[in-house]
Write a protein that holds these residues in place. Structure first.
Motif, mmCIF file in Angstrom:
data_model
loop_
_atom_site.group_PDB
_atom_site.id
_atom_site.type_symbol
_atom_site.label_atom_id
_atom_site.label_comp_id
_atom_site.label_asym_id
_atom_site.label_seq_id
_atom_site.Cartn_x
_atom_site.Cartn_y
_atom_site.Cartn_z
ATOM 1 N N SER A 6 40.593 46.678 17.707
ATOM 2 C CA SER A 6 39.333 46.547 18.429
ATOM 3 C C SER A 6 39.052 45.093 18.811
ATOM 4 O O SER A 6 38.678 44.796 19.952
ATOM 5 N N GLU A 7 39.214 44.192 17.856
ATOM 6 C CA GLU A 7 39.008 42.769 18.140
ATOM 7 C C GLU A 7 40.042 42.256 19.151
ATOM 8 O O GLU A 7 39.726 41.444 20.014
ATOM 9 N N GLY A 8 41.273 42.723 19.040
ATOM 10 C CA GLY A 8 42.320 42.316 19.981
ATOM 11 C C GLY A 8 41.981 42.713 21.407
ATOM 12 O O GLY A 8 42.146 41.929 22.342
ATOM 13 N N VAL A 9 41.493 43.924 21.576
ATOM 14 C CA VAL A 9 41.094 44.396 22.907
ATOM 15 C C VAL A 9 39.950 43.522 23.438
ATOM 16 O O VAL A 9 39.948 43.126 24.604
ATOM 17 N N ARG A 10 39.003 43.194 22.582
ATOM 18 C CA ARG A 10 37.887 42.331 22.999
ATOM 19 C C ARG A 10 38.379 40.948 23.402
ATOM 20 O O ARG A 10 37.965 40.404 24.437
ATOM 21 N N TYR A 11 39.286 40.368 22.617
ATOM 22 C CA TYR A 11 39.834 39.053 22.940
ATOM 23 C C TYR A 11 40.586 39.069 24.269
ATOM 24 O O TYR A 11 40.508 38.117 25.049
ATOM 25 N N VAL A 12 41.327 40.136 24.526
ATOM 26 C CA VAL A 12 42.065 40.238 25.789
ATOM 27 C C VAL A 12 41.090 40.292 26.955
ATOM 28 O O VAL A 12 41.248 39.578 27.951
ATOM 29 N N ARG A 13 40.074 41.117 26.848
ATOM 30 C CA ARG A 13 39.080 41.213 27.934
ATOM 31 C C ARG A 13 38.386 39.886 28.176
ATOM 32 O O ARG A 13 38.200 39.471 29.315
ATOM 33 N N GLU A 14 37.986 39.212 27.104
ATOM 34 C CA GLU A 14 37.322 37.911 27.242
ATOM 35 C C GLU A 14 38.233 36.897 27.917
ATOM 36 O O GLU A 14 37.784 36.103 28.746
ATOM 37 N N ALA A 15 39.505 36.910 27.576
ATOM 38 C CA ALA A 15 40.447 35.941 28.149
ATOM 39 C C ALA A 15 40.678 36.198 29.634
ATOM 40 O O ALA A 15 40.792 35.254 30.415
ATOM 41 N N LEU A 16 40.741 37.461 30.030
ATOM 42 C CA LEU A 16 41.108 37.785 31.412
ATOM 43 C C LEU A 16 39.933 37.824 32.380
ATOM 44 O O LEU A 16 40.079 37.472 33.549
ATOM 45 N N LEU A 17 38.783 38.228 31.921
ATOM 46 C CA LEU A 17 37.651 38.379 32.846
ATOM 47 C C LEU A 17 37.052 37.052 33.287
ATOM 48 O O LEU A 17 36.142 37.028 34.123
ATOM 49 N N ILE A 18 37.570 35.946 32.803
ATOM 50 C CA ILE A 18 37.161 34.628 33.278
ATOM 51 C C ILE A 18 37.682 34.386 34.695
ATOM 52 O O ILE A 18 37.066 33.692 35.486
ATOM 53 N N ASN A 19 38.809 35.002 35.009
ATOM 54 C CA ASN A 19 39.448 34.814 36.308
ATOM 55 C C ASN A 19 38.674 35.593 37.379
ATOM 56 O O ASN A 19 38.485 36.800 37.258
#
Length: 140
Positions: free
Chosen positions: A92-105
Motif C-alpha cells: 500500500s505504501e509502495g503504491v502511494r510512493y509511486v503515485r506521488e513520484a509520478l504525478l509531479i510530472n
C-alpha cells in the motif's frame, strides 16, 4: 448578476497538450540502465516514449539522495525495503510512493494498475500511467 463572483471570468478551457511543449528525453536501454547512443551522440525520443523514460528513471532514483536532482524528483519506495511492516502495508505504501513520484510530472494525468512487490531485498514495480500522449506501461 450572472454569478456569485461576476468579476471573475472563467478561462477558456485548454488541454494539457496545448500548453506543454513536446516531451523529449534521451533514449534509454531499460535492460542495461544506460542511455542509447548512435555515432557517439545520445539518441532522443519524444512523446509517450519520452514520458516512459522519465517514469523509469524517476522510479529508479531515490528521492533526495543526489544533489543534482531537486527534492521533488525520485521515489521513496526504496525506503520500505527491510522494514518490519506487513506485506499489505508495504504494498500500500509502495503504491502511494509511486503515485506521488509520478504525478509531479505535468505530462502524466493518472497512474493506474500499480503493483509493488517485495522479495527480500528485491523490489519490483510495474505501473500503467495515462499521459497526454496515451497510456504507458513501465516495469522496474
Amino acid at each position: 448578476m450572472s454569478g456569485i463572483f461576476p468579476i471573475v471570468q472563467p478561462e477558456a478551457e485548454t488541454t494539457a497538450s496545448q500548453r506543454l511543449p513536446l516531451c523529449r528525453e534521451v533514449a534509454w536501454d531499460f535492460q542495461t540502465g544506460r542511455p542509447r547512443f548512435s555515432g557517439g551522440k545520445p539518441l532522443t525520443v519524444t512523446g509517450a516514449e519520452a514520458v516512459k523514460v522519465w517514469i523509469w528513471k524517476t522510479l529508479m532514483t531515490a528521492r533526495a539522495r543526489f544533489d543534482v536532482y531537486s527534492w521533488d524528483y525520485g521515489s521513496e519506495v526504496e525506503s520500505l525495503i527491510g522494514q518490519a511492516f506487513t506485506p499489505a502495508v508495504k504494498r500500500s505504501e509502495g503504491v502511494r510512493y509511486v503515485r506521488e513520484a509520478l504525478l509531479i510530472n505535468p505530462y502524466i494525468l493518472a497512474v493506474r494498475q500499480t503493483d509493488v512487490s517485495f522479495d527480500h531485498d528485491d523490489l519490483t514495480i510495474s505501473c500503467e500511467a495515462e499521459t497526454i500522449y496515451g497510456e504507458v506501461r513501465v516495469s522496474v
